[in-house]
Enzyme design. Sequence first.
Site, short mmCIF file in Angstrom:
data_model
loop_
_atom_site.label_atom_id
_atom_site.label_comp_id
_atom_site.label_asym_id
_atom_site.label_seq_id
_atom_site.Cartn_x
_atom_site.Cartn_y
_atom_site.Cartn_z
N ASP A 224 10.53 4.45 -0.33
CA ASP A 224 9.32 4.40 0.49
C ASP A 224 8.50 3.18 0.06
O ASP A 224 9.06 2.21 -0.42
CB ASP A 224 8.54 5.71 0.35
CG ASP A 224 7.73 6.04 1.60
OD1 ASP A 224 7.00 5.15 2.09
OD2 ASP A 224 7.81 7.18 2.10
N GLY A 246 12.76 -0.59 -0.43
CA GLY A 246 11.50 0.09 -0.16
C GLY A 246 10.89 -0.37 1.13
O GLY A 246 11.51 -1.09 1.92
N HIS A 247 9.63 0.06 1.35
CA HIS A 247 8.93 -0.24 2.59
C HIS A 247 7.82 -1.27 2.39
O HIS A 247 6.92 -1.37 3.22
CB HIS A 247 8.35 1.04 3.19
CG HIS A 247 9.39 2.04 3.59
ND1 HIS A 247 9.08 3.29 4.07
CD2 HIS A 247 10.75 1.97 3.58
CE1 HIS A 247 10.20 3.96 4.34
NE2 HIS A 247 11.22 3.17 4.03
N GLY A 248 7.87 -2.01 1.28
CA GLY A 248 6.91 -3.09 1.08
C GLY A 248 5.63 -2.63 0.42
O GLY A 248 5.54 -1.54 -0.15
#
Length: 403
Positions: A224, A246-248
């Site tokens: 995430d 991940g999502h940054g």
Amino acid sequence: MTCNIASAFKALCLSLLFVAVASRPTFRPKVFNVQSYGAKPDGKTDNANAFTKVWKNACERRDGSSKIYVPKGTFYLGGVEFIGPCKNQIEFVIDGTLLAPANPSDIKQDTWINFRYINNLFISGCGILDGQGKQSWPLNDCHKNTNCPKLAMTMGFAFVNNSRINGITSLNSKMGHFNFFSVHHFNITDVTITAPGDSPNTDGIKFGFSSNIHISNTHIGTGDDCIAILSGTSNVNISNVNCGPGHGISVGSLGKNKDEKDVQGLTVRDIVFNGTSDGIRIKTWESSASKIIVSNFVYENIQMINVGKPINIDQKYCPYPPCEKKGESHVQIKDLKLKNIYGTSKNKVAVNLQCSKSFPCKNVELIDINLKHNGVEGGPSTAVCENIDGSARGKMIPQNCLN
């Protein structure tokens, strides 16, 4: 520098320092070794009571500071809370592995290791927080299952001030790795956070209602957000962080609840995003319940390596039912600078600036953007601009779409 070399170097420095000040009175912290209180590094005995006892004695000591020491070995630990206020400064050195229960229902609280109401807490060491999350990840389906179990985050801090974490590793959390609520003046350095890219909701570092946070020299790879900045947070400085998978680094999601507060003062510098779904991300709910301001953000010197959406302002965030796409976001984004952002985008749209029609983005600066498309669609990268007031200068790939 490896952990063992660092420890040896530290020991040498301390011995030299001791020689230098041998003629002076010393004020060393009292050491509380968890094994002296019955903790067993066998990987199966629940050491929660021993750790709680150590904390109580260290926290209540009045004469000088306390140092809690977890030596090498594997210490199984059920859910534990360390609660202040304490009479003194506490150093918590973890050189061993703290092992969470594999069965998520064996943790009876929403955070496995929780610190509350403490000032001057210093967590360090070469140790590992092993969340044993693999058994929990298939249960993490709350977006479609209203009876999903509540999974514990690895380590939480609430009402903790003037504190820091240095050097430790968080591995395979069940939910988020580190969670911060109402925390002020906190430093995170040389930390490693790791979970597989397909592990759901394993956010690396999450902040809400916090201020004066510094994160540096840290590697985060999760399923995430690497870092999530939430409601009521201000003055966050992030530098020299590697993020991926991940999502940054995400601001939000914001606007869903009525009692949310402004987010302001974020600086993100010298970052590498490698293989993440997003890089720079701000997300606000389309039908938002609160009117808040997101302001004074600087992103500078950021490399994107095969990132899905390198720059992504999404004010139409609506990830799954029951959320409905029926209104404009009431979150105002303004005073945002993006400078020297470069690398490769998996998607053709490398710069996505979708702002709210009701509250357009204001004073957005783009300076020296160089994001090339290398995905399967082919063709050069593009940009999307909606409801945004700003300016662009320097190199612009994709071509600037600001008015």
